[in-house]
Design a protein around this motif. Structure first.
Motif, mmCIF file in Angstrom:
data_model
loop_
_atom_site.group_PDB
_atom_site.id
_atom_site.type_symbol
_atom_site.label_atom_id
_atom_site.label_comp_id
_atom_site.label_asym_id
_atom_site.label_seq_id
_atom_site.Cartn_x
_atom_site.Cartn_y
_atom_site.Cartn_z
ATOM 1 N N PRO A 6 0.776 -1.182 0.032
ATOM 2 C CA PRO A 6 0.112 0.007 -0.002
ATOM 3 C C PRO A 6 0.764 1.292 -0.093
ATOM 4 O O PRO A 6 0.477 2.245 -0.545
ATOM 5 C CB PRO A 6 -0.720 -0.177 1.227
ATOM 6 C CG PRO A 6 -0.843 -1.783 1.653
ATOM 7 C CD PRO A 6 0.488 -2.163 1.125
ATOM 8 N N GLU A 7 2.028 1.178 0.742
ATOM 9 C CA GLU A 7 2.873 2.442 0.701
ATOM 10 C C GLU A 7 3.403 2.824 -0.440
ATOM 11 O O GLU A 7 4.180 3.916 -0.227
ATOM 12 C CB GLU A 7 3.792 2.326 1.832
ATOM 13 C CG GLU A 7 4.832 1.260 2.088
ATOM 14 C CD GLU A 7 4.582 0.028 2.483
ATOM 15 O OE1 GLU A 7 3.388 -0.376 2.581
ATOM 16 O OE2 GLU A 7 5.511 -0.747 2.787
ATOM 17 N N THR A 8 3.821 1.930 -1.443
ATOM 18 C CA THR A 8 4.602 2.111 -2.603
ATOM 19 C C THR A 8 3.500 2.143 -3.866
ATOM 20 O O THR A 8 3.872 2.216 -5.091
ATOM 21 C CB THR A 8 5.601 1.092 -2.762
ATOM 22 O OG1 THR A 8 4.846 -0.140 -2.850
ATOM 23 C CG2 THR A 8 6.512 1.377 -1.912
ATOM 24 N N LEU A 26 8.694 9.722 -12.711
ATOM 25 C CA LEU A 26 10.409 10.317 -12.948
ATOM 26 C C LEU A 26 11.002 10.227 -11.748
ATOM 27 O O LEU A 26 12.247 10.115 -12.048
ATOM 28 C CB LEU A 26 10.358 11.767 -13.757
ATOM 29 C CG LEU A 26 9.799 11.733 -15.151
ATOM 30 C CD1 LEU A 26 9.811 12.899 -15.472
ATOM 31 C CD2 LEU A 26 10.642 10.767 -15.989
ATOM 32 N N THR A 27 10.630 10.737 -10.736
ATOM 33 C CA THR A 27 11.417 10.655 -9.506
ATOM 34 C C THR A 27 11.209 9.523 -8.449
ATOM 35 O O THR A 27 12.639 9.256 -8.170
ATOM 36 C CB THR A 27 10.631 11.872 -8.473
ATOM 37 O OG1 THR A 27 10.391 12.978 -9.339
ATOM 38 C CG2 THR A 27 11.117 12.202 -7.267
ATOM 39 N N ARG A 28 10.387 8.695 -8.766
ATOM 40 C CA ARG A 28 10.351 7.412 -7.949
ATOM 41 C C ARG A 28 9.995 6.336 -8.960
ATOM 42 O O ARG A 28 9.020 5.870 -8.815
ATOM 43 C CB ARG A 28 9.391 7.558 -6.650
ATOM 44 C CG ARG A 28 9.932 8.705 -5.801
ATOM 45 C CD ARG A 28 10.890 8.202 -4.959
ATOM 46 N NE ARG A 28 10.510 6.980 -3.839
ATOM 47 C CZ ARG A 28 9.849 7.140 -2.984
ATOM 48 N NH1 ARG A 28 9.636 8.071 -2.456
ATOM 49 N NH2 ARG A 28 9.410 5.777 -2.415
ATOM 50 N N LEU A 77 7.800 3.589 -7.244
ATOM 51 C CA LEU A 77 6.507 3.265 -7.116
ATOM 52 C C LEU A 77 5.591 2.773 -8.304
ATOM 53 O O LEU A 77 6.015 2.948 -9.408
ATOM 54 C CB LEU A 77 5.851 4.957 -6.776
ATOM 55 C CG LEU A 77 6.736 5.435 -5.724
ATOM 56 C CD1 LEU A 77 6.387 7.033 -5.531
ATOM 57 C CD2 LEU A 77 6.563 4.607 -4.390
ATOM 58 N N THR A 92 -4.072 3.491 -0.111
ATOM 59 C CA THR A 92 -2.713 3.544 -0.736
ATOM 60 C C THR A 92 -2.458 5.047 -0.531
ATOM 61 O O THR A 92 -3.283 5.829 0.184
ATOM 62 C CB THR A 92 -2.872 3.127 -2.106
ATOM 63 O OG1 THR A 92 -3.480 4.006 -2.910
ATOM 64 C CG2 THR A 92 -3.138 1.815 -2.248
ATOM 65 N N TYR A 93 -1.379 5.487 -1.127
ATOM 66 C CA TYR A 93 -1.087 6.780 -1.280
ATOM 67 C C TYR A 93 -1.880 7.381 -2.376
ATOM 68 O O TYR A 93 -2.172 6.587 -3.355
ATOM 69 C CB TYR A 93 0.473 7.228 -1.721
ATOM 70 C CG TYR A 93 1.142 7.166 -0.251
ATOM 71 C CD1 TYR A 93 1.461 8.363 0.374
ATOM 72 C CD2 TYR A 93 1.885 5.894 0.553
ATOM 73 C CE1 TYR A 93 2.227 8.525 1.673
ATOM 74 C CE2 TYR A 93 2.491 6.129 1.673
ATOM 75 C CZ TYR A 93 2.312 7.380 2.170
ATOM 76 O OH TYR A 93 3.286 7.286 3.305
ATOM 77 N N GLY A 94 -2.519 8.705 -2.490
ATOM 78 C CA GLY A 94 -3.203 9.176 -3.423
ATOM 79 C C GLY A 94 -3.012 10.702 -3.681
ATOM 80 O O GLY A 94 -2.553 11.390 -2.841
ATOM 81 N N PHE A 95 -3.219 10.922 -4.761
ATOM 82 C CA PHE A 95 -3.102 12.290 -5.321
ATOM 83 C C PHE A 95 -4.344 13.041 -5.892
ATOM 84 O O PHE A 95 -4.486 12.394 -7.100
ATOM 85 C CB PHE A 95 -1.803 12.614 -5.994
ATOM 86 C CG PHE A 95 -1.424 13.809 -6.233
ATOM 87 C CD1 PHE A 95 -2.218 14.916 -7.005
ATOM 88 C CD2 PHE A 95 -0.411 14.608 -5.529
ATOM 89 C CE1 PHE A 95 -1.763 16.070 -7.118
ATOM 90 C CE2 PHE A 95 0.478 15.749 -5.640
ATOM 91 C CZ PHE A 95 -0.538 16.749 -6.683
ATOM 92 N N VAL A 108 0.682 4.419 -5.657
ATOM 93 C CA VAL A 108 0.096 5.915 -5.737
ATOM 94 C C VAL A 108 -1.025 5.792 -6.741
ATOM 95 O O VAL A 108 -0.756 5.398 -7.868
ATOM 96 C CB VAL A 108 1.097 6.719 -6.169
ATOM 97 C CG1 VAL A 108 0.686 8.205 -6.019
ATOM 98 C CG2 VAL A 108 2.307 6.677 -5.113
ATOM 99 N N THR A 151 3.411 11.764 -14.129
ATOM 100 C CA THR A 151 4.713 11.409 -14.637
ATOM 101 C C THR A 151 5.898 12.119 -13.767
ATOM 102 O O THR A 151 6.836 11.714 -13.642
ATOM 103 C CB THR A 151 4.662 12.710 -15.854
ATOM 104 O OG1 THR A 151 3.558 12.162 -17.020
ATOM 105 C CG2 THR A 151 5.999 12.648 -16.707
ATOM 106 N N GLY A 152 5.497 13.232 -12.879
ATOM 107 C CA GLY A 152 6.423 13.546 -12.198
ATOM 108 C C GLY A 152 6.825 12.662 -11.071
ATOM 109 O O GLY A 152 7.904 12.532 -10.611
ATOM 110 N N VAL A 153 5.707 11.896 -10.181
ATOM 111 C CA VAL A 153 5.815 10.876 -9.406
ATOM 112 C C VAL A 153 6.859 9.957 -9.727
ATOM 113 O O VAL A 153 7.663 9.326 -9.446
ATOM 114 C CB VAL A 153 4.466 10.363 -9.340
ATOM 115 C CG1 VAL A 153 4.624 9.187 -8.117
ATOM 116 C CG2 VAL A 153 3.606 11.253 -8.381
#
Lengths: 633, 318
Positions: free
Chosen positions: B56-58, B96-98, B101, B77-80, B60, B92-94
């Motif tokens: 759940p923590e990885t 590219l950085t991680r 995930l 889970t994580y959500g935006f 998004v 895309t930003g998420v």
């Protein structure tokens, strides 16, 4: 101020007069694409390296290749040299090198040239086969005869053709040679600088440029009868020289920022050019998004995922990013926004300086969106501000604006080489489990600050939202929650303000007739103007704001020590005697509006939107006028 | 040496012994209308996460604005939950950085096909590894029945009361027309087995997996797919060993057509042809470059960065 002129024997036996001055401004103007800027940058760098104070400003037309030989299309650069630190572009140009008489005319008509300026102009146009061009030359010379310029014709093209086939690609280095002789520059340093500027080009191109440099130097040595001496002094400190956009880019690296998302826009883009070149070496990424909105979105997504990322833009792009910036404030996502301001509104003056995005940065997002706004005043500050901005963005979980402008972006000046520290860098994303009971917005009631949760942290699962939300990031159906979360987002900025020091007064901290208040890139021009006015005996001081949101503490108390307070800015304000203008309906400078609201002091303003940096001489006039008219100016 | 041992400590981190069940991914009770297709997609996604044992923590879920964009709130889970039309740039930003995930994007037809259409086109081209779900109910629901780009021509709404003026946009056709499209599928929320099989295939895909989910809005477009629900023969299932095969639907959905998902031209023709509602995998090709891989850089330590930056400063030294 001119020092005595001394005679010196020229190699050919001519008498060469050397003008010794504290300060001298040079302009190189041409059609677009003839390399005037590159020539000026190299000249500026060489001069800085030799120990002159230097400030350069680019003169950029809006089009890539506007029609040639057109006064409105003048492209070029001004380089101001001093025997001490130079902090702004000065007033008027003392020496002009023009690739054609029309570009020269453009500068003349903008009153950019000193009445006694010396002009070196390409002579080929005077005898051009096309009679209409010869007629233009004649007309231009007649118009220029209004002033007491000294005009010297130089056969640039003819000389360059001895080295290259296409003088359009070489005149600039010939001119560098002319200037190198006039200012007695070290040719070895010029060669080094050419090698750096053309490091991506072939050895052959380097050689050819050096030949042109030497040709220009030789021609000047043989034909010119004047030189200019601006004393140099070697600095004890190691120095570096670059423009503001390069400083922002290197500052981003030093701050540990790893993702820059952008969409091309003038004059911000060169930050990304620079980053595109160096960022990947550091494990960073420059993402050119499909549009300005997406650039903000990618940066926000990246920040949410555990980094602090940044986006770079100018006015029209800032307008497009607005909704995302509101989201970042609302959802408390750290984000650094670099806005390199240009003339506006709308497309405005894309290549020219203005400071007219301040209120858009401050209030541009619908809804209440408190955030931090920092305005670097110097190229050195453009470097350091990035670390400051990242740290504040992360500590406060909010948007931090860096308001640069076209003057800083393309201005080149030396500054002490930063003593880099690994401590400036952000650590890797926190992946520790979230302690039980802690919520994604467990606001500290006193400071409004809460710990940021990052995907990957077990126990921190939640959905971040732009809807009004409670401490658990749950959608708020309760009006009290919205009041409280609004308070917490505002409280952070107030808590941060309590850590700032009152700004220093430049001049007389005890008070006086007038306090001039500025922000951003105008600092050098304002302080030079204040110094000149004080030397005339005027009771004036200045104060420069780096933080504009929040404003530093103590402003009201400082303002009350002065008979009058006046902002000096590069944005539009109505003049008091304009038609229809009253005390109540007058449009004021953007900082003036903020200061009046924050302090209830009757802050006046003097602003100009001429598409150029402020000239210290004009500010001195404004200071005189303001003091003369007293509280009624 | 210290660095080495730190790294080995990280690598020898204890095996994750947690076992996740569907309930572990369930957030608060969803506030969608009864009978809304969103419920079915939510359940299917939770089932997928349990089947794949995603942490759940990885994981998004990124969404935009609209009824369906409330989706992340109902996941554990994580959500935006961002802004209208802009889920894809955030995702895309998420990623590219991680890249570590698992990223899912939930968009409505307003989000993806209208206000965020520019991002949709470019996200296909970037081909970043994520699952993009278009929950297409052919109408704006949250704002109470306005015409969307996928609303059928002539369909009445509050903004176009005499019926939608334009022919509906076809999201599959558009997606298949974009350079670098690497996974394009269509499914329907009222065929849960097919929906699940499609989500599973999309998640398994390395690249940008675009799934259009046909969906009913019981409140504003109750009649939109009524016929298709009643008469399964209107639906044509794309069938192929390399395609998506859902368990247990063969008895009801007998109308099948063989389609090789590597055949882009055939996929475009099938997507364009409106004579049947087609569910299945239109196209998949994992050989396309993924943006996050193309742009991957070697991460540097703070000290390494300082060293390189010092070299950079040398070239600006006075």
């Amino acid at each position: 101020m001119k020092l005595p002129t001394v005679g010196e024997a020229a190699p050919s036996g001519r008498e060469v007069r050397t003008h010794r001055v504290h300060d001298h401004s040079v302009e190189i103007v041409s059609d677009s694409g003839e390399g005037a800027q590159k020539c000026g940058q190299i000249f500026g760098s060489v001069s800085a390296k030799m120990g002159n104070g230097v400030w350069t400003v680019e003169i950029i037309p809006a089009e890539v290749e506007p029609p040639p030989r057109n006064p409105a299309g003048a492209s070029g650069i001004r380089i101001r040299l001093g025997d001490a630190e130079v902090t702004n572009w000065g007033d008027e140009t003392n020496l002009v090198v023009a690739f054609n008489e029309q570009a020269l005319l453009g500068r003349h008509r903008l009153n950019a040239l000193a009445p006694d300026a010396t002009i070196l102009v390409e002579s080929m146009w005077a005898t051009h086969p096309d009679p209409s061009i010869r007629a233009q030359w004649e007309a231009a010379m007649e118009e220029l005869a209004d002033r007491s310029y000294r005009i010297i014709e130089v056969p640039m093209e003819e000389e360059c053709l001895t080295v290259v086939d296409n003088p359009r690609k070489g005149k600039n280095m010939f001119v560098l040679g002319l200037l190198s002789w006039i200012f007695d520059r070290d040719l070895e340093r010029a060669r080094e600088q050419i090698a750096h500027a053309f490091r991506k080009k072939s050895e052959e191109i380097y050689e050819r440029n050096v030949q042109l440099l030497e040709r220009g130097y030789g021609w000047a040595e043989e034909h010119l009868d004047f030189r200019v001496e601006v004393a140099t002094q070697a600095s004890d400190l190691p120095m570096v020289v670059m423009n503001g956009n390069e400083a922002v880019a290197l500052g981003a690296v030093a701050a540990g920022l790893e993702l820059a998302a952008m969409y091309p826009i003038t004059p911000a883009t060169s930050v990304s050019h620079m980053l595109g070149e160096v960022f990947e070496k550091y494990g960073g990424l420059v993402h050119q998004a499909e549009d300005e909105i997406a650039a903000a979105g990618v940066a926000i997504g990246s920040s949410y995922a555990g980094r602090c990322s940044f986006t770079i833009t100018s006015g029209p792009g800032l307008a497009l990013k607005t909704e995302f910036l509101g989201l970042a404030v609302m959802a408390e996502i750290p984000l650094v926004v670099v806005d390199v301001q240009r003339g506006g509104p709308s497309t405005g003056l894309p290549t020219k300086v203005e400071q007219s995005d301040l209120l858009a940065a401050m209030f541009g997002q619908p809804g209440d969106a408190p955030k931090v706004i920092i305005a670097p005043a110097t190229i050195e500050e453009c470097f350091h501000v990035m670390t400051t901005a990242r740290r504040i963005a992360e500590a406060l979980r909010t948007v931090v604006f860096v308001l640069s402008d076209a003057n800083l972006a393309t201005g080149v000046a030396p500054f002490p080489r930063p003593d880099l520290s690994a401590e400036w860098q952000a650590g890797p994303p926190d992946q520790r489990p979230i302690p039980e009971g802690l919520k994604p917005y467990s606001w500290d009631s006193r400071t409004g600050i809460s710990r940021r949760f990052i995907p990957g942290q077990p126990g921190g699962e939640h959905t971040l939202t732009g809807l009004a939300h409670d401490e658990g990031s749950k959608v708020a159906y309760d009006s009290v929650i919205n009041e409280r979360s609004s308070a917490m987002r505002s409280r952070k900025i107030a808590a941060f303000q309590s850590t700032l020091l009152p700004p220093e007064v430049n001049g007389d901290p005890e008070g006086g007739d007038l306090l001039v208040v500025g922000w951003g890139s105008t600092k050098g021009a304002i302080e030079e103007a204040v110094e000149r006015a004080r030397s005339e005996g005027l009771s004036v001081s200045s104060l420069h704001l780096t933080f504009i949101s929040p404003l530093p503490p103590g402003l009201k108390e400082i303002f009350q020590r002065f008979g009058k307070v006046m902002t000096v800015e590069i944005n539009y304000s109505d003049k008091k005697d304009d038609p229809f203008i009253t005390e109540e309906n007058r449009r004021r400078g953007q900082l003036a509006w903020l200061l009046r609201a924050a302090t209830l002091v009757d802050v006046d303003c003097w602003t100009r939107v001429l598409g150029e940096p402020l000239r210290p001489g004009k500010i001195v006039n404004a200071i005189r006028e303001s003091i003369r008219s007293g509280g009624d100016a | 040496m210290i660095m080495d041992s730190a790294c080995s400590l990280l690598h020898s981190a204890h095996e994750d012994e947690r076992e996740f069940e569907m309930g572990d991914y369930q957030g608060p009770v969803a506030r969608w209308c009864a009978g809304c297709g969103d419920h079915s997609v939510l359940t299917s996604a939770q089932r997928l996460l349990a089947e794949e044992q995603l942490k759940p923590e990885t994981t998004v879920f990124v969404s935009g604005i609209g009824c369906s964009s409330r989706f992340p709130h109902y996941m554990k889970t994580y959500g935006f939950h961002g802004i209208h039309g802009r889920a894809l740039p955030v995702a895309t930003g998420v990623k590219l950085t991680r890249p570590d995930l698992d990223v899912f994007v939930v968009m409505g037809d307003g989000d993806c096909v209208s206000i965020g259409a520019g991002h949709w086109i470019h996200a296909i081209r970037y081909n970043v590894d994520m699952v993009a779900l278009l929950l297409d109910n052919n109408i704006y629901g949250l704002t109470k029945k306005q015409t969307s780009p996928t609303t059928p021509q002539g369909y009445r709404s509050n903004t176009q009361p005499r019926g939608s003026y334009l022919p509906a946009m076809n999201p599959l056709e558009a997606t298949l027309g974009v350079t670098n499209a690497s996974f394009v599928a269509q499914t329907a929320e009222w065929v849960p087995a097919h929906l699940f099989a499609t989500l599973k295939a999309a998640h398994a895909h390395k690249g940008f997996a675009f799934v259009r989910i046909l969906q009913r809005c019981p409140h504003f477009t109750p009649d939109m797919y009524a016929e298709a629900v009643k008469k399964p023969d209107i639906i044509e299932i794309l069938d192929h060993p390399e395609g998506i095969r859902a368990d247990g639907i063969d008895k009801v959905y007998k109308n099948k057509i063989s389609h090789d998902p590597l055949n882009l031209n055939a996929a475009r023709e099938l997507a364009q042809d409106q004579s049947a509602i087609r569910l299945g995998l239109f196209f998949r090709d994992e050989s396309y470059p993924r943006y996050e891989e193309t742009r991957a850089t070697n991460k540097r330590t703070a000290r390494e960065k300082m060293d390189i930056l010092n070299e950079e400063f040398d070239s600006y030294a006075v």
